[in-house]
Enzyme design. Structure first.
Site, mmCIF file in Angstrom:
data_model
loop_
_atom_site.group_PDB
_atom_site.id
_atom_site.type_symbol
_atom_site.label_atom_id
_atom_site.label_comp_id
_atom_site.label_asym_id
_atom_site.label_seq_id
_atom_site.Cartn_x
_atom_site.Cartn_y
_atom_site.Cartn_z
ATOM 1 N N PRO A 1 0.782 -1.232 0.000
ATOM 2 C CA PRO A 1 0.000 0.000 0.000
ATOM 3 C C PRO A 1 0.817 1.286 0.000
ATOM 4 O O PRO A 1 1.838 1.388 0.687
ATOM 5 C CB PRO A 1 -0.831 -0.107 1.290
ATOM 6 C CG PRO A 1 -0.212 -1.189 2.086
ATOM 7 C CD PRO A 1 0.478 -2.099 1.128
ATOM 8 N N ASN A 2 0.317 2.220 -0.771
ATOM 9 C CA ASN A 2 0.826 3.595 -0.898
ATOM 10 C C ASN A 2 2.079 3.708 -1.762
ATOM 11 O O ASN A 2 2.509 4.815 -2.077
ATOM 12 C CB ASN A 2 1.064 4.234 0.488
ATOM 13 C CG ASN A 2 -0.213 4.343 1.289
ATOM 14 O OD1 ASN A 2 -1.197 4.876 0.788
ATOM 15 N ND2 ASN A 2 -0.234 3.798 2.487
ATOM 16 N N ARG B 1 5.345 11.947 -3.250
ATOM 17 C CA ARG B 1 5.233 12.448 -1.873
ATOM 18 C C ARG B 1 6.459 11.980 -1.092
ATOM 19 O O ARG B 1 7.047 10.954 -1.419
ATOM 20 C CB ARG B 1 3.990 11.865 -1.159
ATOM 21 C CG ARG B 1 2.651 12.232 -1.750
ATOM 22 C CD ARG B 1 2.159 13.585 -1.232
ATOM 23 N NE ARG B 1 0.796 13.857 -1.674
ATOM 24 C CZ ARG B 1 0.458 14.235 -2.895
ATOM 25 N NH1 ARG B 1 1.383 14.373 -3.825
ATOM 26 N NH2 ARG B 1 -0.808 14.479 -3.200
ATOM 27 N N TYR C 1 11.624 8.507 0.651
ATOM 28 C CA TYR C 1 11.515 7.437 -0.350
ATOM 29 C C TYR C 1 12.157 7.774 -1.705
ATOM 30 O O TYR C 1 12.123 6.949 -2.611
ATOM 31 C CB TYR C 1 10.036 7.072 -0.543
ATOM 32 C CG TYR C 1 9.392 6.550 0.731
ATOM 33 C CD1 TYR C 1 9.825 5.361 1.313
ATOM 34 C CD2 TYR C 1 8.374 7.254 1.369
ATOM 35 C CE1 TYR C 1 9.261 4.885 2.492
ATOM 36 C CE2 TYR C 1 7.799 6.792 2.552
ATOM 37 C CZ TYR C 1 8.249 5.613 3.097
ATOM 38 O OH TYR C 1 7.695 5.144 4.270
ATOM 39 N N ASN D 1 8.019 -5.796 -1.413
ATOM 40 C CA ASN D 1 8.000 -4.684 -0.464
ATOM 41 C C ASN D 1 6.558 -4.596 0.027
ATOM 42 O O ASN D 1 5.706 -3.987 -0.628
ATOM 43 C CB ASN D 1 8.433 -3.373 -1.121
ATOM 44 C CG ASN D 1 8.457 -2.229 -0.109
ATOM 45 O OD1 ASN D 1 7.936 -2.357 1.003
ATOM 46 N ND2 ASN D 1 9.064 -1.117 -0.489
ATOM 47 N N ALA E 1 3.356 -1.118 4.630
ATOM 48 C CA ALA E 1 2.876 -1.186 6.027
ATOM 49 C C ALA E 1 2.421 -2.592 6.426
ATOM 50 O O ALA E 1 2.458 -2.942 7.612
ATOM 51 C CB ALA E 1 1.756 -0.187 6.229
ATOM 52 N N GLU F 1 12.752 -9.746 0.818
ATOM 53 C CA GLU F 1 11.966 -8.605 1.331
ATOM 54 C C GLU F 1 12.787 -7.325 1.112
ATOM 55 O O GLU F 1 13.977 -7.289 1.445
ATOM 56 C CB GLU F 1 11.718 -8.844 2.831
ATOM 57 C CG GLU F 1 11.009 -7.724 3.544
ATOM 58 C CD GLU F 1 10.841 -8.045 5.053
ATOM 59 O OE1 GLU F 1 11.113 -9.195 5.474
ATOM 60 O OE2 GLU F 1 10.464 -7.122 5.789
ATOM 61 N N HIS G 1 12.879 -3.022 1.601
ATOM 62 C CA HIS G 1 12.355 -1.746 2.094
ATOM 63 C C HIS G 1 13.239 -0.638 1.554
ATOM 64 O O HIS G 1 14.472 -0.708 1.667
ATOM 65 C CB HIS G 1 12.316 -1.704 3.620
ATOM 66 C CG HIS G 1 11.422 -2.765 4.162
ATOM 67 N ND1 HIS G 1 10.056 -2.677 4.047
ATOM 68 C CD2 HIS G 1 11.690 -3.949 4.742
ATOM 69 C CE1 HIS G 1 9.520 -3.769 4.553
ATOM 70 N NE2 HIS G 1 10.493 -4.565 4.977
ATOM 71 N N SER H 1 13.361 2.531 2.616
ATOM 72 C CA SER H 1 13.960 3.248 3.749
ATOM 73 C C SER H 1 14.603 2.249 4.709
ATOM 74 O O SER H 1 14.312 1.042 4.652
ATOM 75 C CB SER H 1 12.878 4.054 4.478
ATOM 76 O OG SER H 1 11.924 3.181 5.069
ATOM 77 N N ARG I 1 13.896 4.008 12.013
ATOM 78 C CA ARG I 1 12.619 4.726 12.075
ATOM 79 C C ARG I 1 11.825 4.341 13.340
ATOM 80 O O ARG I 1 12.408 3.884 14.307
ATOM 81 C CB ARG I 1 11.846 4.468 10.772
ATOM 82 C CG ARG I 1 12.618 4.979 9.548
ATOM 83 C CD ARG I 1 11.836 4.807 8.271
ATOM 84 N NE ARG I 1 10.656 5.650 8.247
ATOM 85 C CZ ARG I 1 9.686 5.534 7.329
ATOM 86 N NH1 ARG I 1 9.800 4.636 6.359
ATOM 87 N NH2 ARG I 1 8.637 6.329 7.379
HETATM 88 O O1 CA2 Z 1 10.762 1.662 3.338
HETATM 89 C C1 CA2 Z 1 9.885 1.001 2.782
HETATM 90 O O2 CA2 Z 1 9.972 0.578 1.635
HETATM 91 C C2 CA2 Z 1 8.573 0.716 3.528
HETATM 92 O O3 CA2 Z 1 8.160 -0.612 3.202
HETATM 93 C C3 CA2 Z 1 7.573 1.729 3.011
HETATM 94 C C4 CA2 Z 1 6.218 1.681 3.728
HETATM 95 C C5 CA2 Z 1 6.407 1.710 5.229
HETATM 96 O O4 CA2 Z 1 5.148 1.520 5.873
HETATM 97 C C6 CA2 Z 1 7.371 0.636 5.709
HETATM 98 O O5 CA2 Z 1 7.524 0.745 7.110
HETATM 99 C C7 CA2 Z 1 8.725 0.807 5.031
HETATM 100 C C8 CA2 Z 1 5.372 2.875 3.314
HETATM 101 C C9 CA2 Z 1 5.135 2.963 1.850
HETATM 102 C C10 CA2 Z 1 4.542 4.289 1.555
HETATM 103 O O6 CA2 Z 1 5.058 4.710 0.334
HETATM 104 C C11 CA2 Z 1 5.014 6.017 0.034
HETATM 105 C C12 CA2 Z 1 5.803 6.425 -1.013
HETATM 106 C C13 CA2 Z 1 5.830 7.748 -1.349
HETATM 107 C C14 CA2 Z 1 5.046 8.660 -0.684
HETATM 108 C C15 CA2 Z 1 4.237 8.252 0.352
HETATM 109 C C16 CA2 Z 1 4.221 6.918 0.704
#
Ligand code: CA2
Length: 147
Positions: free
Chosen positions: A11-12, A19, A24, A75, A78, A99, A101, A103, A108
């Site tokens: 998701p996202n 954003r 990211y 990936n 959340a 897996e 990520h 970030s 964090r």
């Molecule tokens: O660091 C990562 O790839 C995460 O999987 C990204 C997730 C976060 O919940 C994990 O803890 C770490 C969030 C993805 C949201 O992606 C966005 C990308 C650009 C702008 C807003 C959100």
């Protein structure tokens, strides 16, 4: 080498590059897909690159991967930190699972320190930006070549 790697995004991640670039980066998910396809090609592999905001959809793609894929790069976003259902689905897949990520989740919030998916993953890459996807593909290629 032949075969398809399923690269699954949670998701996202459709908002990548649009954003929060300070966390990211500025590449879009389409940019990452193009780079992943081209990296896999250097190993003679193909990529099916998918993103969903829905947990059930990610699970259905993991089920599909059981028949269609040599490996999964995921990936879970959340869902990493919440989804026993995605862990259960990955446990039914027989090939390598990496897996990713973007970030460094370990730098964090506390709630990002636990991953259900890591209980199944053969490797975990965090904090390497979108390059992590390409590193994961290289790792898959190595694992497939040696098994
Ligand atoms: O660091 C990562 O790839 C995460 O999987 C990204 C997730 C976060 O919940 C994990 O803890 C770490 C969030 C993805 C949201 O992606 C966005 C990308 C650009 C702008 C807003 C959100």
């Amino acid at each position: 080498m032949t075969g398809t790697i399923y690269v699954l995004n949670g998701p996202n991640l459709n908002l990548l590059g649009k954003r929060q670039p300070e966390i990211y980066g500025s590449e879009t998910l389409a940019d990452v897909e193009a780079a992943a396809v081209s990296q896999a090609k250097t190993h003679g592999l193909e990529v099916r690159f998918l993103q969903s905001n829905a947990e059930y959809q990610l699970i259905d793609w993991i089920h599909e991967a059981r028949e269609q894929a040599v490996a999964i790069v995921i990936n879970p976003a959340a869902y990493t930190h919440t989804s026993v259902a995605i862990l259960d689905a990955l446990n039914t897949f027989e090939g390598p699972v990496i897996e990713v990520h973007i970030s460094n989740v370990h730098k964090r919030e506390e709630f990002r320190q636990h991953s259900f998916v890591s209980l199944r993953a053969d490797g975990v890459i965090a904090g390497c930006g979108t390059q992590g996807y390409l590193l994961a593909i290289d790792r898959v290629a190595r694992l497939i070549a040696t098994t």
